[in-house]
Design a protein around this motif. Structure first.
Motif, short mmCIF file in Angstrom:
data_model
loop_
_atom_site.label_atom_id
_atom_site.label_comp_id
_atom_site.label_asym_id
_atom_site.label_seq_id
_atom_site.Cartn_x
_atom_site.Cartn_y
_atom_site.Cartn_z
N ASN A 81 -0.28 6.80 -1.69
CA ASN A 81 0.87 5.97 -1.92
C ASN A 81 1.97 6.79 -2.92
OD1 ASN A 81 -0.10 5.28 -4.68
ND2 ASN A 81 -1.67 4.23 -3.42
N SER B 84 0.94 -1.14 0.21
CA SER B 84 -0.14 0.12 0.09
C SER B 84 0.94 1.35 -0.06
CB SER B 84 -0.93 0.19 1.16
OG SER B 84 -0.18 -0.23 2.54
N MET B 85 2.01 1.21 0.31
CA MET B 85 3.03 2.41 0.10
C MET B 85 3.40 2.65 -1.35
SD MET B 85 7.02 3.09 1.49
CE MET B 85 7.90 2.61 0.37
#
Lengths: 432, 459
Positions: free
Chosen positions: A136, A120-121
């Motif tokens: 993100n 999710s980054m």
């Protein structure tokens, strides 16, 4: 496609591995070891060059076909890279902590193969409540991205470049992985996850279903260009990192790591004492097969049990990671690579080989079983479900890999190197 | 897990190496190789399993180790096994504060206070029934707005509580032989208090993370073995009293003898893992079932919760406990008998009790009586924990002190708040019951003082 590739690699290998031993068959185990490194890294760098090319083609003309070509190139590149992992944990250029070779070659392991990663980054994912995540690297509304975590440092991501990704990788902590094979894997496959402890496979349903990133992410999506930038930059960095490994192990260079390992570096202060070299190699091989492959990569996944603990969780290629990681170890123990005999090997000096051979035969049968099921019935993430009959096979595999790791003590002793079981146990790979 | 090597800027160096040839000529490689191996030994010395574990036990060990090391994430997340961090927390992994299972440190590399240096929080009791109840159950009275410790992090939408700031005043100590040592006394201040002012009767105490070595062995010491060294009224008039901390066990719902933490406020490893999971990481578990939000922390109370009953369910709590209680201890170093005699003669061994025989006939050498002692006003943090008052501290076990300080590298720190940079400074901070011993120590010749310090490094 795969078999022609293997044939090509075989030809390449036989063509290029000439070096100090003109016949390509050494009588010195260190020479054999380093010749395998030369050949294996050469294949690995060629494979990521092909991956880079396929990604360039995909991003310049995103179609189902070019996307599949990029995925295929990724899968192929894992075959050679997976085998090179056996060179880890030996104070070599791939992951040493200090020394001239770290400065010269960058010890890029963490930049190439870090996992598990917090996807999710990097890009959107679907969280446990079924919501699409944002904030993100790809959809960032700001040109400055702060990865969060422990003492994170903000990075300019107005354009996603190789340097920006390198600066983001593990910035703010371990899970903040921005680079390497698994970042590329996520950008090609997307998420493959369940949120109900294996009760309901609700993001990408099916035992033979990996991540299913839609092509539209690269065509109509508002962030299509950002994703393309990301993929290209990550692939470029991977090529650069593996090229450094290729230099470290190249033949006919009396200033590189290979020559230092063989004691023929023109700078004699770099030359590594033979006993030190062998003891690092033997203990590293033991730690690798036992603590890394058996424990961190197999035991944790099957015991937790959790998809997020399988190695290649987006592409569901974990069965190949296990197979190639083991094969890399076997290469070094037996002195072989890609079906070729490279010369004298550590196993040769062991008088009674029966224990090792029995363990290897059991391990290979378990790996074949996992590999076979993954291709025909259910991926590794389904094989580790608590009630799956295959769990027993996976547990047997892990136990036998541990036992094989312990056998490295006997292998070392047979080759004149004193090690104890604690030398082949748990090098504590995590340096936080 | 895997691979977390520090990245260095190497691309430029590669180019330089190629074009200029050899740069680093002064290194003698053989020496650096040996250093590498030694470093690895230090690194692995605290994180390896007991060799006696069978495959199933090893599985439990590996699982616990994995949960000890892998980062937890806030809920709802894209992972499930490690979902439920916070809402308020100090760190997102155990290993963040217990690097290589060693001790914590005061400052982070960038001079900010390290997350492994936790600020404990309480207020003076007003003797009300409510406060008395808290003292009985927790050992202290919680600060009403912030709770029992300052959490320096919050998940998104939940403000962190505050950030600590530490400065020092210098105090000169002069030995009878004229040698001077500068001691640093910390002054702790809280900044960025996000939930209002602290209660006017607040007591703050900085505590660095404990090394995690030998925990399973300490658990095998019997209560009787600890209690036989008690001398609460100093009946033998040696100036040393020694008192066990009788604490309320939240795990077993009864009074037990505390043996872990700086003030011996916890009786079992499992209870301490559960306590740290909740207070340091915000992970609810079967012993500490409710997130540590205070009544005024509305965003904390309303934050999304993890999916299961607990963030850290029983099996995983057990696994981490198993991991920490089945670590192999390093081999004992060779002890110099003369040095040890000095250590004993000075009186250190009055509290730093050398050894215990365990039920399995193993003899261990923790060098602690696991009792509370008055350490004097200058070490007091004014914080009470059950029977421990502000000046009282548990005798710190001295085993493997040199290993834990090797892990820290250059920035060594000793004592509860890490104020001592050297073992010598730590000795000089001793007061109260240790005054007689400290005097004997300071009267030694410099050479003999070094021998005592050298001995502490051998333990």
């Amino acid at each position: 496609m795969k078999s022609s590739k293997i044939l090509a690699t075989l030809l390449l290998a036989s063509f290029f591995t000439t070096s100090a031993n003109a016949l390509g068959h050494s009588e010195d185990i260190l020479q054999t070891y380093s010749d395998i490194a030369t050949a294996n890294y050469k294949d690995a760098v060629n494979d990521v060059i092909s991956l880079h090319k396929a990604i360039t083609e995909f991003t310049s003309n995103p179609t189902i076909n070019s996307m599949n070509q990029a995925k295929a190139a990724w899968l192929i590149s894992r075959e050679s890279y997976g085998q090179t992992e056996a060179f880890r944990l030996q104070n070599g250029p791939i992951d040493a902590e200090e020394g001239w070779h770290v400065i010269a070659y960058g010890a890029p392991e963490g930049q190439m193969n870090a996992w598990p990663l917090d996807e999710s980054m990097i890009d959107y994912s679907i969280d446990a409540d079924g919501n699409r995540t944002s904030g993100n690297i790809i959809d960032s509304t700001s040109s400055i991205f702060n990865p969060g975590g422990e003492d994170p440092v903000s990075v300019d991501i107005s354009t996603i470049t190789m340097d920006a990704l390198a600066a983001l990788n593990e910035n703010g902590g371990d899970a903040n992985v921005a680079t390497g094979f698994h970042a590329i894997e996520f950008l090609l496959w997307g998420q493959d996850q369940d949120y109900a402890n294996f009760l309901d496979d609700n993001v990408t349903k099916g035992a033979l279903v990996a991540g299913r990133r839609p092509l539209s992410d690269y065509v109509v999506s508002k962030y299509a260009d950002r994703r393309k930038q990301y993929l290209n930059a990550a692939a470029e960095l991977l090529v650069s990192d593996l090229s450094a490994m290729n230099l470290a192990w190249a033949d006919n260079d009396n200033s590189n790591y290979k020559s230092a390992l063989l004691g023929i570096n023109s700078n004699s202060s770099r030359n590594i004492d033979r006993n030190v070299a062998l003891s690092q190699i033997f203990s590293g091989m033991g730690v690798y097969i036992k603590s890394e492959l058996a424990n961190e990569r197999i035991a944790v996944a099957v015991l937790t049990p959790s998809e997020e603990d399988e190695h290649s969780c987006f592409s569901d290629n974990t069965h190949r990671d296990i197979a190639t990681n083991y094969l890399g170890f076997k290469n070094l123990l037996m002195g072989t690579y890609n079906g070729m005999d490279y010369g004298s090997a550590p196993i040769d000096a062991v008088k009674d080989k029966s224990t090792i051979i029995q363990l290897m035969s059991s391990i290979e049968s378990s790996i074949a079983s996992i590999d076979g099921l993954a291709k025909t019935s259910r991926h590794f993430d389904y094989q580790i479900r608590p009630n799956d009959p295959q769990v027993k096979e996976i547990i047997k595999l892990k136990n036998h890999l541990r036992a094989l790791g312990d056998e490295m003590v006997a292998v070392a002793v047979a080759n004149g190197i004193n090690l104890t079981v604690s030398d082949v146990t748990d090098a504590e790979e995590t340096q936080l | 897990m895997l691979l977390t090597l520090k990245k260095r800027s190497y691309k430029l160096t590669i180019i330089l190496t190629i074009t200029l040839g050899v740069i680093f000529t002064s290194r003698v490689f053989a020496v650096s190789e040996i250093t590498e191996i030694n470093k690895r030994l230090v690194k692995t010395s605290f994180t390896t399993e007991l060799p006696s574990l069978n495959n199933m036990e090893l599985d439990q060990f590996i699982l616990g180790k994995s949960f000890f090391k892998v980062p937890w994430v806030a809920s709802p997340s894209v992972t499930t096994a490690r979902d439920g961090l916070g809402p308020l927390f100090n760190a997102n992994t155990c290993i963040n504060c217990h690097k290589q299972n060693g001790r914590g440190k005061v400052f982070h590399s960038n001079e900010s206070v390290s997350r492994s240096n936790i600020i404990k929080l309480s207020i003076l009791s007003n003797k009300s029934p409510k406060h008395k109840k808290q003292k009985r159950l927790f050992g202290f009275v919680k600060e009403p707005s912030y709770g029992s410790q300052i959490n320096i992090n919050g998940i998104s939408n939940v403000d962190f509580e505050a950030k600590p700031n530490i400065n020092y005043t210098k105090i000169k100590f002069t030995y009878p032989d004229g040698k001077e040592v500068i001691l640093s006394k910390p002054i702790l201040k809280m900044t960025q208090l996000n939930y209002g002012n602290l209660h006017e009767k607040s007591i703050l105490s900085a505590r660095i993370a404990q090394p995690l070595i030998g925990l399973g062995l300490v658990e095998q010491i019997s209560d009787e073995q600890i209690l036989q060294n008690e001398d609460i009224l100093d009946a033998n008039s040696d100036g040393i009293s020694g008192k066990a901390n009788r604490i309320w066990s939240k795990e077993n719902n009864k009074i037990e003898i505390g043996r872990y933490t700086w003030k011996a406020s916890i009786s079992t490893v499992k209870n301490q893992v559960a306590n740290a999971a909740l207070n340091d990481m915000g992970l609810t578990n079967p012993i500490y079932k409710i997130d540590n939000c205070t009544q005024i922390q509305k965003t904390c109370i309303d934050a999304p919760k993890g999916k299961g009953d607990f963030d850290l369910p029983e099996k995983r709590l057990e696994a981490i406990t198993f991991y920490l209680t089945h670590l192999k201890i390093p081999k004992r170093k060779k002890i110099d008998n003369d040095d040890e005699k000095l250590f004993n003669d000075v009186g250190c061994s009055g509290c730093h009790k050398a050894n215990y025989d365990l039920p399995n006939n193993q003899r261990i050498y923790p060098y602690s009586d696991f009792l509370l002692h008055d350490m004097g006003e200058s070490l007091s943090d004014n914080r009470k924990e059950f029977d421990a008052d502000g000046k009282e501290w548990r005798t710190a076990p001295l085993w493997y002190l040199s290993n834990t300080s090797s892990i820290l590298g250059e920035d060594k720190n000793y004592l509860h708040d890490g104020r001592a940079k050297t073992i010598e400074e730590a000795i000089l901070w001793h007061g109260g019951e240790a005054n007689i011993s400290k005097k004997l120590f300071t009267n030694l010749s410099q050479a003999n003082r070094l021998k005592v310090i050298n001995f502490v490094n051998q333990i």
